[in-house]
Design a protein around this motif. Structure first.
Motif, PDB file in Angstrom:
ATOM      1  N   UNK A 164       0.729  -1.289  -0.044  1.00 16.28           N
ATOM      2  CA  UNK A 164       0.100  -0.183   0.013  1.00 16.28           C
ATOM      3  C   UNK A 164       0.872   1.058  -0.042  1.00 16.28           C
ATOM      4  N   UNK A 165       2.035   1.190   0.371  1.00 16.15           N
ATOM      5  CA  UNK A 165       3.132   2.293   0.319  1.00 16.15           C
ATOM      6  C   UNK A 165       3.998   2.235  -0.724  1.00 16.15           C
ATOM      7  N   UNK A 166       4.165   1.270  -1.391  1.00 14.11           N
ATOM      8  CA  UNK A 166       5.174   1.335  -2.373  1.00 14.11           C
ATOM      9  C   UNK A 166       4.414   0.304  -3.273  1.00 14.11           C
ATOM     10  N   UNK A 167       3.642   0.954  -4.028  1.00 12.21           N
ATOM     11  CA  UNK A 167       2.734  -0.274  -5.027  1.00 12.21           C
ATOM     12  C   UNK A 167       3.685  -0.986  -5.939  1.00 12.21           C
ATOM     13  N   UNK A 168       4.748  -0.714  -6.496  1.00  8.68           N
ATOM     14  CA  UNK A 168       5.534  -1.285  -7.361  1.00  8.68           C
ATOM     15  C   UNK A 168       6.173  -2.579  -6.649  1.00  8.68           C
ATOM     16  N   UNK A 169       6.211  -2.656  -5.332  1.00  7.48           N
ATOM     17  CA  UNK A 169       6.808  -3.877  -4.444  1.00  7.48           C
ATOM     18  C   UNK A 169       5.670  -4.899  -4.036  1.00  7.48           C
ATOM     19  N   UNK A 170       5.893  -6.038  -3.787  1.00 10.43           N
ATOM     20  CA  UNK A 170       5.049  -6.951  -3.441  1.00 10.43           C
ATOM     21  C   UNK A 170       4.887  -6.945  -1.444  1.00 10.43           C
ATOM     22  N   UNK A 171       3.855  -7.043  -1.059  1.00 14.49           N
ATOM     23  CA  UNK A 171       3.270  -6.985   0.207  1.00 14.49           C
ATOM     24  C   UNK A 171       3.982  -8.256   0.908  1.00 14.49           C
ATOM     25  N   UNK A 189       3.324   8.529   2.751  1.00 19.12           N
ATOM     26  CA  UNK A 189       2.287   7.472   2.325  1.00 19.12           C
ATOM     27  C   UNK A 189       1.694   6.721   3.343  1.00 19.12           C
ATOM     28  N   UNK A 190       2.650   6.475   4.235  1.00 18.52           N
ATOM     29  CA  UNK A 190       2.199   5.916   5.451  1.00 18.52           C
ATOM     30  C   UNK A 190       1.283   6.600   6.462  1.00 18.52           C
ATOM     31  N   UNK A 191       1.877   7.688   6.751  1.00 14.06           N
ATOM     32  CA  UNK A 191       1.002   8.761   7.438  1.00 14.06           C
ATOM     33  C   UNK A 191      -0.453   8.809   6.985  1.00 14.06           C
ATOM     34  N   UNK A 192      -0.477   9.083   5.660  1.00 17.00           N
ATOM     35  CA  UNK A 192      -1.955   9.163   4.958  1.00 17.00           C
ATOM     36  C   UNK A 192      -2.755   8.050   5.181  1.00 17.00           C
ATOM     37  N   UNK A 193      -2.087   6.791   5.094  1.00 18.79           N
ATOM     38  CA  UNK A 193      -2.870   5.710   5.257  1.00 18.79           C
ATOM     39  C   UNK A 193      -3.406   5.379   6.713  1.00 18.79           C
ATOM     40  N   UNK A 194      -2.513   5.942   7.628  1.00 17.63           N
ATOM     41  CA  UNK A 194      -3.149   5.631   8.966  1.00 17.63           C
ATOM     42  C   UNK A 194      -4.059   6.777   9.347  1.00 17.63           C
ATOM     43  N   UNK A 195      -3.954   7.858   8.592  1.00 20.03           N
ATOM     44  CA  UNK A 195      -5.140   8.998   8.882  1.00 20.03           C
ATOM     45  C   UNK A 195      -6.364   8.465   8.260  1.00 20.03           C
ATOM     46  N   UNK A 196      -6.462   7.564   7.310  1.00 19.33           N
ATOM     47  CA  UNK A 196      -7.571   7.093   6.447  1.00 19.33           C
ATOM     48  C   UNK A 196      -7.837   8.198   5.547  1.00 19.33           C
TER      49      UNK A 196
END
Length: 835
Positions: A505-512, A828-835
């Motif tokens: 979710x943070x680096x879309x070109x890499x696998x989770x 990117x991570x902070x944006x995801x945490x804030x929703x």
């Protein structure tokens, strides 16, 4: 069951599988064939050979996703070479590719720029085995010689090697590696089990048909009784795939299940092992040209036919003698049998020379592994040239026709260059390819090597020199040149990936690789290894908050048809386990007492004669060879904790006092296993089997089957038990009223009578399943949760390996790794945490 299989399918002297369609088992299997519309064979023959548009693949980010891909291959150079071409194409898409195969091909793979991982197994031994036992099954001669035991030991070694290829660092660079996707050919056997342990996507690719179809029979099967058995040709073809799969699993299922135990995976039931890839709907790509074999119209969308895999032609400068021979006259024919080991090469050489003389052609004979021609330099007044090693891509452009054993790669190369082809099959799928070439008009009917003589070979050569054969071969070449099998295979691989589930979710070109729970109401965040390391270094997340993420879960469910067969199957499995455990009470102490003496000398010799090179410790290999669980491939200090005697006391007097202790432990293990089999079988498996059989019983009389969900732990077990109970009461009791009403609306009084019968049956099956399921589903969930707590070494090892790769790739504290903008990751991570 074994007797039923033996009576319905047996191996012939050439190792192919004779399928007896008159047998009871084959007639029973015919009832289990999926009820899709029957294939119109005439329509299939008229179907176009043009490839449909390639599977859709849309990149969802600024770059294509970058994966760690391991390609697992078993076979000869002809099997490995197409996957080298595939690996090179995958690297062009940014993937990190490792090809795991036999040591013989290490230099070939590395020189192509791919990562290489040794998995063991000797392709020369495999070829010798195949020559004596064409196909997959051993002859009686090989059984007496002990060849089958050697093959089983080799398979056990390769299974372990393939697992290590998924999780161990690069042997040359020591860079960490954890597979994020697996590509494999079916005979590697480890593929689906490695994918299940890792929770990653799997894609199978092969050069011969391996998926059930009504269009043609299995390439390794001979059908007996077709037309006289009452079984249609379409159904007979389909049964042939089931028979070959069942016989393969019968020979190797115990080896595979013993190895699965080392991965903390449950054994695969005998009924589910055959056809596992089909029941799980694993994506499959076949690398042959649809101009030769169009895709059968009963293959689903996740199966693709993409065209042959061709590598870039290698640069080659011929020897002066070869160059002079090619210029000295009209284009010669080519005759070669590659790595086939022939019993009497001198007699075969004489047959070839007589046929060449009778037809008046010039010829190049490849010496191959059988050294055709012996010490001759030339024959027949200079009209025959004996050839050593030479790339087919270069040579086949300069000959008029090709005659060979029918390997898929050699067949493809000859047709790509528009050369009429004569196939002289020895074993395996070679007769299949010979038949397909003949059906296309690009060559005569195949000549089995035991039937080869001067007359039929001469006629075959004359056929290849006709304008009709040349025109058919040229049409085939034109079609094949319009295809790009490798590029299409890569597109098919991408299209079948669960891309939305795989991306970080943070680096879309890499696998989770990890998942992180956030505040209530927000879905978990998927993190790649690299992104997680950046966030750990910045104290944005804590290590114990990260959970291992699996992008593609594989569940091998035991399918139940009705309560009777389900209970009988469960009883049979439980009884077999108890008998085996009872035998272990005596056998294991004897093995412990006898093996301790032999292991001292063999281990000492093994250590000095075969130093470890990208392999596991010798005690682990011995455990796999003898069918006992091997230690996981943990770091040395952890491995010694699991097996304190693994590296001590070899060949010393310290080992003798341990014999009695080892014997007692073996006996106790057998006793414990006996009671485990009894308790689990009668208090867990049997109730679950009956409950599942009752739940599925309505399918037998046209009723609906309710699915309460898959049981994976105590939570899902409790949920499934509750849902199944409520459904059983509501539909079982309520159906007594509703089913007659539905039937009356459809068919009047007769329908009402049918509905009453269905309602009563539903009440018996659904209510019984619901009540029994309260115990069965809940018990299964508790068992799986408990087993997960005990068997977690593999998950722990994968977790540590993934963490190590993240540290390495992100360059934390090392000043190396990918170019990752830490600020981008954090924002990117902070944006995801804030929703």
């Amino acid at each position: 069951m074994k007797e039923a299989i033996d009576s319905s399918a047996r191996t012939t002297d050439n190792g192919r599988v004779d399928v007896n369609l008159d047998s009871r088992l084959c007639k029973t299997l015919s009832l289990l064939i999926p009820p899709e519309a029957k294939l119109d064979l005439n329509a299939a023959e008229q179907s176009t050979s043009e490839l449909p548009p390639p599977p859709e693949y849309t990149e969802e980010g600024p770059q294509s996703i970058r994966l760690n891909i391991v390609i697992q291959v078993v076979g000869s150079r002809g099997d490995v070479q197409p996957f080298v071409a595939l690996g090179i194409e995958l690297q062009r898409h940014g993937h990190r590719v490792r090809l795991a195969t036999h040591d013989t091909f290490g230099d070939f793979v590395r020189s192509s720029g791919l990562g290489f991982f040794l998995v063991g197994g000797d392709p020369a031994e495999l070829m010798a085995y195949m020559v004596k036992n064409p196909g997959l099954m051993p002859s009686m001669k090989s059984l007496r010689a002990g060849d089958i035991q050697k093959k089983r030991r080799m398979v056990a070694e390769m299974l372990e090697g393939f697992w290590r290829s998924c999780v161990e660092p690069d042997p040359a660079t020591h860079a960490p590696f954890v597979a994020e996707a697996i590509i494999a050919n079916p005979p590697s056997f480890a593929h689906v089990h490695c994918a299940q342990a890792l929770g990653v996507p799997l894609h199978l690719m092969f050069t011969m048909p391996w998926t059930s179809t009504r269009r043609f029979c299995h390439p390794l099967a001979n059908l007996r009784g077709a037309g006289d058995s009452g079984v249609s040709q379409e159904v007979a073809n389909y049964i042939s795939y089931m028979a070959v799969e069942w016989m393969t699993w019968q020979g190797l299922g115990d080896v595979i299940n013993a190895w699965r135990e080392t991965l903390d995976l449950q054994p695969v039931p005998f009924s589910e092992g055959p056809g596992l890839a089909e029941s799980l709907r694993i994506p499959f790509t076949y690398c042959w040209s649809p101009a030769l074999i169009p895709k059968p119209n009963d293959w689903p969308a996740h199966i693709d036919v993409c065209g042959f895999f061709f590598r870039d032609p290698p640069s080659f400068t011929p020897d002066p003698e070869l160059a002079r021979f090619l210029k000295a006259g009209p284009p010669p024919i080519y005759i070669g049998f590659g790595s086939i080991v022939i019993d009497n090469p001198e007699a075969l050489t004489n047959t070839l020379l007589e046929a060449i003389k009778s037809t008046g052609v010039r010829a190049i004979i490849s010496r191959g592994w059988s050294k055709l021609g012996g010490n001759r330099a030339s024959d027949e007044g200079g009209n025959v040239f004996y050839l050593g090693d030479c790339p087919h891509e270069w040579l086949f452009q300069r000959v008029s026709a090709v005659i060979h054993h029918g390997g898929a790669g050699t067949t493809a190369c000859g047709l790509l260059n528009g050369r009429p082809t004569v196939i002289i099959p020895f074993f395996g799928d070679q007769p299949f390819w010979g038949g397909m070439v003949a059906a296309a008009g690009a060559g005569p009917a195949p000549i089995p090597q035991k039937q080869l003589n001067v007359t039929n070979l001469g006629e075959a050569i004359r056929f290849c020199l006709t304008p009709e054969a040349s025109a058919a071969a040229q049409r085939m070449a034109t079609q094949m040149r319009s295809e790009n099998g490798v590029a299409r295979a890569v597109a098919s691989f991408h299209a079948n990936l669960p891309m939305d589930k795989m991306r970080c979710d943070v680096l879309p070109h890499l696998a989770a690789a990890w998942t992180l729970k956030t505040e209530r109401g927000h879905k978990p965040i998927k993190l790649s290894k690299e992104a997680a390391e950046v966030l750990l270094a910045e104290s944005k997340v804590k290590w114990h908050h990260l959970k291992r993420y699996e992008s593609k879960l594989i569940h091998i469910d035991l399918r139940r048809w009705d309560p009777v067969t389900a209970s009988m199957s469960s009883l049979t499995t439980t009884t077999a386990g108890m008998v085996t455990s009872a035998a272990d009470i005596i056998v294991k102490p004897i093995q412990a007492l006898t093996r301790s003496t032999s292991s001292s000398s063999t281990a000492h010799t093994h250590d000095h004669d075969h130093p470890p090179s990208n392999t596991t410790s010798n005690p682990d290999a011995e455990r796999m060879i003898y069918g006992r669980p091997a230690a996981l491939h943990l770091p040395p200090e952890q491995k010694h904790k699991k097996n304190p005697t693994a590296s001590h006391g070899r060949g010393s007097g310290e080992e003798h006092p341990n014999r009695a202790a080892a014997a007692v432990i073996g006996c106790a293990s057998g006793v414990g296993s006996f009671f485990k089999q009894f308790t689990k079988g009668f208090y867990l498996d049997m109730p679950l089997a009956v409950s599942e059989g009752l739940r599925n019983a309505p399918r037998l009389y046209g009723g609906d089957v309710y699915d309460p969900g898959r049981v994976t732990d105590w939570k899902s077990g409790g949920a499934a038990a509750g849902k199944n109970f409520v459904h059983g009461l509501v539909k079982g009791l309520g159906g007594v009223v509703t089913e007659p009403v539905k039937g009356a609306r459809r068919e009047g009084a007769l329908g009402a009578a049918k509905g009453t019968a269905v309602g009563l049956l539903n009440m018996g099956t659904k209510v019984s399943s619901g009540v029994l399921g309260l115990v069965a589903f809940s018990g299964q969930g508790l068992y799986l949760s408990g087993r997960s707590l005990v068997h977690r070494d593999t998950r722990k090892m994968i977790r540590e390996a993934a963490r190590g790769e993240g540290e390495y790739a992100a360059g934390v504290g090392r000043g190396k790794g990918l170019e990752i903008d830490r600020r981008v990751v954090i924002e990117a991570f902070d944006r995801l945490v804030r929703g």
